[in-house]
Design an enzyme around this catalytic site. Sequence first.
Site, PDB file in Angstrom:
ATOM      1  N   ASP A   1     -27.224  21.018  51.807  1.00 62.41           N
ATOM      2  CA  ASP A   1     -26.189  21.602  50.963  1.00 62.41           C
ATOM      3  C   ASP A   1     -25.408  20.475  50.293  1.00 62.41           C
ATOM      4  O   ASP A   1     -25.101  19.467  50.935  1.00 62.41           O
ATOM      5  CB  ASP A   1     -25.263  22.470  51.819  1.00 62.41           C
ATOM      6  CG  ASP A   1     -24.373  23.362  50.976  1.00 62.41           C
ATOM      7  OD1 ASP A   1     -23.485  22.819  50.278  1.00 62.41           O
ATOM      8  OD2 ASP A   1     -24.540  24.588  51.014  1.00 62.41           O
ATOM      9  N   ILE A   2     -25.071  20.633  49.012  1.00 63.70           N
ATOM     10  CA  ILE A   2     -24.343  19.582  48.300  1.00 63.70           C
ATOM     11  C   ILE A   2     -22.859  19.556  48.671  1.00 63.70           C
ATOM     12  O   ILE A   2     -22.164  18.602  48.350  1.00 63.70           O
ATOM     13  CB  ILE A   2     -24.509  19.681  46.767  1.00 63.70           C
ATOM     14  CG1 ILE A   2     -23.963  21.007  46.235  1.00 63.70           C
ATOM     15  CG2 ILE A   2     -25.963  19.478  46.370  1.00 63.70           C
ATOM     16  CD1 ILE A   2     -23.848  21.069  44.726  1.00 63.70           C
TER      17      ILE A   2
ATOM     18  N   ASN B   1     -24.978  34.878  53.349  1.00 65.59           N
ATOM     19  CA  ASN B   1     -23.864  35.499  52.639  1.00 65.59           C
ATOM     20  C   ASN B   1     -24.447  36.494  51.647  1.00 65.59           C
ATOM     21  O   ASN B   1     -25.399  36.174  50.929  1.00 65.59           O
ATOM     22  CB  ASN B   1     -23.040  34.448  51.895  1.00 65.59           C
ATOM     23  CG  ASN B   1     -22.363  33.479  52.840  1.00 65.59           C
ATOM     24  OD1 ASN B   1     -21.953  33.854  53.932  1.00 65.59           O
ATOM     25  ND2 ASN B   1     -22.263  32.231  52.433  1.00 65.59           N
TER      26      ASN B   1
ATOM     27  N   GLY C   1     -18.843  35.272  49.752  1.00 62.71           N
ATOM     28  CA  GLY C   1     -18.998  33.872  49.386  1.00 62.71           C
ATOM     29  C   GLY C   1     -20.328  33.510  48.762  1.00 62.71           C
ATOM     30  O   GLY C   1     -20.598  32.330  48.540  1.00 62.71           O
ATOM     31  N   GLN C   2     -21.182  34.486  48.464  1.00 63.04           N
ATOM     32  CA  GLN C   2     -22.459  34.162  47.829  1.00 63.04           C
ATOM     33  C   GLN C   2     -22.194  33.751  46.384  1.00 63.04           C
ATOM     34  O   GLN C   2     -21.556  34.483  45.631  1.00 63.04           O
ATOM     35  CB  GLN C   2     -23.429  35.351  47.873  1.00 63.04           C
ATOM     36  CG  GLN C   2     -24.811  35.008  47.352  1.00 63.04           C
ATOM     37  CD  GLN C   2     -25.805  36.165  47.474  1.00 63.04           C
ATOM     38  OE1 GLN C   2     -25.441  37.301  47.779  1.00 63.04           O
ATOM     39  NE2 GLN C   2     -27.065  35.876  47.220  1.00 63.04           N
TER      40      GLN C   2
ATOM     41  N   HIS D   1     -30.610  32.887  50.519  1.00 64.46           N
ATOM     42  CA  HIS D   1     -30.674  31.597  51.205  1.00 64.46           C
ATOM     43  C   HIS D   1     -29.946  31.699  52.533  1.00 64.46           C
ATOM     44  O   HIS D   1     -28.926  32.365  52.653  1.00 64.46           O
ATOM     45  CB  HIS D   1     -30.099  30.468  50.351  1.00 64.46           C
ATOM     46  CG  HIS D   1     -28.711  30.699  49.831  1.00 64.46           C
ATOM     47  ND1 HIS D   1     -28.430  31.582  48.804  1.00 64.46           N
ATOM     48  CD2 HIS D   1     -27.519  30.159  50.186  1.00 64.46           C
ATOM     49  CE1 HIS D   1     -27.135  31.570  48.550  1.00 64.46           C
ATOM     50  NE2 HIS D   1     -26.552  30.713  49.385  1.00 64.46           N
TER      51      HIS D   1
ATOM     52  N   HIS E   1     -28.010  29.586  55.452  1.00 62.71           N
ATOM     53  CA  HIS E   1     -27.313  28.348  55.771  1.00 62.71           C
ATOM     54  C   HIS E   1     -27.580  28.047  57.246  1.00 62.71           C
ATOM     55  O   HIS E   1     -27.338  28.904  58.096  1.00 62.71           O
ATOM     56  CB  HIS E   1     -25.795  28.516  55.603  1.00 62.71           C
ATOM     57  CG  HIS E   1     -25.360  28.811  54.215  1.00 62.71           C
ATOM     58  ND1 HIS E   1     -24.821  27.846  53.392  1.00 62.71           N
ATOM     59  CD2 HIS E   1     -25.363  29.960  53.497  1.00 62.71           C
ATOM     60  CE1 HIS E   1     -24.506  28.399  52.229  1.00 62.71           C
ATOM     61  NE2 HIS E   1     -24.825  29.677  52.275  1.00 62.71           N
TER      62      HIS E   1
END
Length: 119
Positions: free
Chosen positions: A35-36, A92, A98-99, A105, A107
Amino acid sequence: MAGEPQADCLFCKIVAGTVPATVVRETETTVAFRDINPQAPTHVLVIPKVHYPTAVALAEAEPAIAADILREAAQIAADEKIDDHGYRVVFNTGTGAGQTVFHVHAHVLGGRGLQWPPG
């Protein structure tokens, strides 16, 4: 069309290799990358190579690929050495949760205490 790459989808572009990502694992059906904006010492996203907006949409259409995501999450936890201490797998769904990218995807989070509820 469900399952087909979307031209405006960031994660479809990562799958295609046109947007860079720090890939940690790749299988025939999934890609996993860091994750960035990590929320824990280990924060890896696992995505299917096919495009579906949510985990439920993927599970209904292609349950084997949904299972592949969970298998990859467990393998990442082992590779990152967080499987013995505990880790979280989060999907999410919707903006209220929070998507921000509407390509399903998971997390994979770990490497620190993860209190409940998460926030």
